[in-house]
Structure formats: structure tokens, C-alpha cells
Design an enzyme around this catalytic site. Structure first.
Site, PDB file in Angstrom:
ATOM      1  N   GLU A  56      -1.511  12.348  62.956  1.00 52.77           N
ATOM      2  CA  GLU A  56      -0.910  13.043  64.086  1.00 52.77           C
ATOM      3  C   GLU A  56      -1.829  13.029  65.311  1.00 52.77           C
ATOM      4  O   GLU A  56      -2.643  13.929  65.494  1.00 52.77           O
ATOM      5  CB  GLU A  56      -0.613  14.487  63.687  1.00 52.77           C
ATOM      6  CG  GLU A  56       0.053  14.627  62.315  1.00 52.77           C
ATOM      7  CD  GLU A  56       0.037  16.060  61.819  1.00 52.77           C
ATOM      8  OE1 GLU A  56       0.043  17.000  62.645  1.00 52.77           O
ATOM      9  OE2 GLU A  56       0.007  16.254  60.586  1.00 52.77           O
ATOM     10  N   HIS A  70       3.424  15.049  65.626  1.00 48.53           N
ATOM     11  CA  HIS A  70       3.242  15.420  64.219  1.00 48.53           C
ATOM     12  C   HIS A  70       3.924  14.372  63.324  1.00 48.53           C
ATOM     13  O   HIS A  70       4.923  14.649  62.664  1.00 48.53           O
ATOM     14  CB  HIS A  70       3.855  16.808  64.001  1.00 48.53           C
ATOM     15  CG  HIS A  70       3.453  17.493  62.735  1.00 48.53           C
ATOM     16  ND1 HIS A  70       3.329  16.838  61.524  1.00 48.53           N
ATOM     17  CD2 HIS A  70       3.146  18.787  62.480  1.00 48.53           C
ATOM     18  CE1 HIS A  70       2.984  17.705  60.597  1.00 48.53           C
ATOM     19  NE2 HIS A  70       2.863  18.902  61.146  1.00 48.53           N
TER      20      HIS A  70
END
Length: 300
Positions: free
Chosen positions: A265, A160
Site C-alpha cells: 500500500e 490500500h
């Protein structure tokens, strides 16, 4: 080239002068500097004391992305994004000098028992090994998932990653054209037709099964800020919370910080990886500063 361990962090320094810092809580890379410039965005309100997942850097998402909606799936009881990002990982040490490389490990014994029990009643045995490699002008993060139990399990994985950028309104992301796009805001699935994606409002899309040879680039005013390569990570989430959502997140500071960050991500989140007992799965991302613009699309 050096590695320094403290009670809460591991700090890396490469001979080129580049540096990185990893918080043991979540094994979250919270800083990466090249040429003295910070390349990752970390909220000024981020909690680094283990009280909640870190807002910024590179949080690790496992074994579920988002919140599972299928009540019958084993990941349904888990909180959003699972438990890897809010567990304290074990520092396993340095493996190479150039690039400066370290490893971290996570198993059921490192996870809060009440949280771990939510995943298939605590019956899935696993080992995660995170490898962080700091080179000259690049940062590579690799995950290895091993099923050390007696039954198969499903999982998602996601790096992330929050990138620090000068101004998101001047920023484009390349090479997503022709990819299947799950737009979380429109609640629609379509094929991306924009040659380059731009940002002028809240943005939350999952690009699915992107061709493995494609690199993703963040480009600002014609200059490549970073080039992102993926290894066995078929999907990529692109996210910016913009004004309203930033205001609603207590740990997102400053409130206009959305102008200086963009999440790209890489992961495996459009479906689950099913891992049989005794098997391993690996995925990695490598981010390089700068480079030439690469156009990887069919132009008719």
C-alpha cells in the site's frame, strides 16, 4: 478501448484485452484483469452496496491513516481511515483512449455531512481528483488533493491495494531492506535488514520514507508477479492478516483467503502532508505485471 458507466460502476477495457472495474462508492478499483487473470484480491464477503467500505481491491484512505491517537489533532474524531473509501465519488468521464483513462472527483458535498463535520468541524474545503489509467500490462492510480479553503489542513493518503497471489507462503517482497520499519505488531521501530520479506504469520508493517527510485516487487518462486512504482508516495504499508485476524473480520471470505492476498500500500502515512490554501499535492502508484527481478540495495 472503451469505457462503460452504470449507476454504480465504471468499467474499462483496453485494446490489449485488459479490463478494470471501479465502484463509484469509494472510487474503489475492485477488478483488474491482465491476460484474463485477476490481479486484485476481492473478498467474497465484500460489501459493494455502499453499506461499508470494500474489503479488497484498492480502497482509498484520506484524510487519516488508521485511527488517530493524538486527541488534539483535527483528524482524531474521524473513524479509521477517514471518509474517502466510504463516500460515493462523482464520475468525471474519460480523459484519454490509450491508456484508457478516467477520472473521479470528491468534495465536501459528496461526503456524509455527519462524517465530514468530524474533521475540524467541517471547516476544511478540499477537492480530490482520482485518475485511473489502464494500459497494456499496467494499472496506474493517481490522486490530486487541492486545498480549496481558506486554512491549511493536514492529511494522510494511502492506496490500500490488495493483490491476488497464488500462495503467500511462496511469496517474497523485494527492495524494503535498509528502510525504516514501524512494526505494528511488535510495536517497535527498526531498520529492515531482510534482503527480501517473506510471510509465514500475521504481518503489519509501515515502511517509512523509502527512497523514491526503489520499486517494490512481489515475487513468487523466482517469478515477478507485479512491479510497483511510486510517485511522491514516501511510505508503503505491507499487510497480511493471517489466520486469527481473518477469522475476526466478518467481511473477510473465505477465511483462508489470506493465503491468496497480500497488501502492498503506497502512501504518505508516516507523517502528515500539510497543504496550504490554494495548493495542490499529487501522488501515484503504477503496477506492471511481470518483469525482471530488480535488486536495489547496498551489498557489501
Amino acid at each position: 478501448m472503451s469505457v462503460e458507466e452504470t449507476d454504480t460502476h465504471v468499467h474499462l477495457k483496453h485494446a490489449s484485452g485488459s479490463t478494470a472495474s471501479i465502484l463509484k462508492y469509494g472510487a474503489t478499483v475492485i477488478s483488474w484483469k491482465e491476460d484474463g487473470i485477476e490481479r486484485l484480491w476481492l473478498s467474497e464477503g465484500a460489501k459493494t452496496d455502499g453499506s461499508k467500505p470494500v474489503r479488497g481491491g484498492i480502497p482509498l484512505v484520506f484524510p487519516v491513516f488508521g485511527k488517530q491517537t493524538d486527541e488534539k489533532h483535527p483528524t482524531y474524531p474521524l473513524p479509521q481511515h477517514g471518509f474517502a473509501r466510504n463516500s460515493t465519488w462523482e464520475f468525471l468521464g474519460q480523459t484519454t483512449e490509450d491508456p484508457t483513462t478516467v477520472q473521479f472527483g470528491l468534495g465536501p458535498e459528496n461526503v456524509d455531512p455527519e462524517l465530514y463535520k468530524l474533521w475540524a468541524n467541517g471547516s476544511n474545503d478540499f477537492t480530490l481528483i482520482l485518475t485511473v489509467s489502464l494500459g497494456s500490462g499496467s494499472l496506474r492510480t493517481e490522486i490530486e488533493v487541492e486545498n480549496t479553503g481558506k486554512q491549511s489542513f493536514d492529511f494522510n493518503w494511502l492506496f490500500h491495494t490488495y493483490y491476488r497471489i497464488p500462495d503467500v507462503t511462496d511469496t517474497l517482497v523485494t527492495n524494503l531492506v535498509d528502510s525504516r520499519c514501524n512494526d505494528k505488531l511488535l510495536k517497535e521501530v527498526y531498520v529492515e535488514k531482510a534482503p527480501m520479506v517473506s510471510f509465514h504469520e500475521e504481518f503489519d508493517r509501515v515502511y517509512e520514507k523509502i527512497e523514491s527510485h526503489k520499486v517494490l516487487q512481489i515475487v513468487e518462486l523466482g517469478k515477478v508477479l507485479v512491479t510497483i512504482e511510486r510517485e511522491n508516495l514516501q511510505d508503503a504499508v505491507v499487510w497480511n492478516p493471517w489466520i486469527k485476524k481473518s477469522e475476526g473480520m466478518a467481511d473477510f471470505l473465505p477465511k483462508n483467503g489470506y493465503l491468496n492476498m497480500l497488501c502492498i500500500e503506497p502512501g504518505h502515512v508516516s507523517d502528515f502532508v500539510n497543504l496550504a490554501p490554494g495548493k495542490k499535492w499529487k501522488g501515484a502508484q503504477k503496477t506492471t505485471v511481470g518483469g525482471e527481478i530488480k535488486v536495489q540495495t547496498n551489498i557489501y
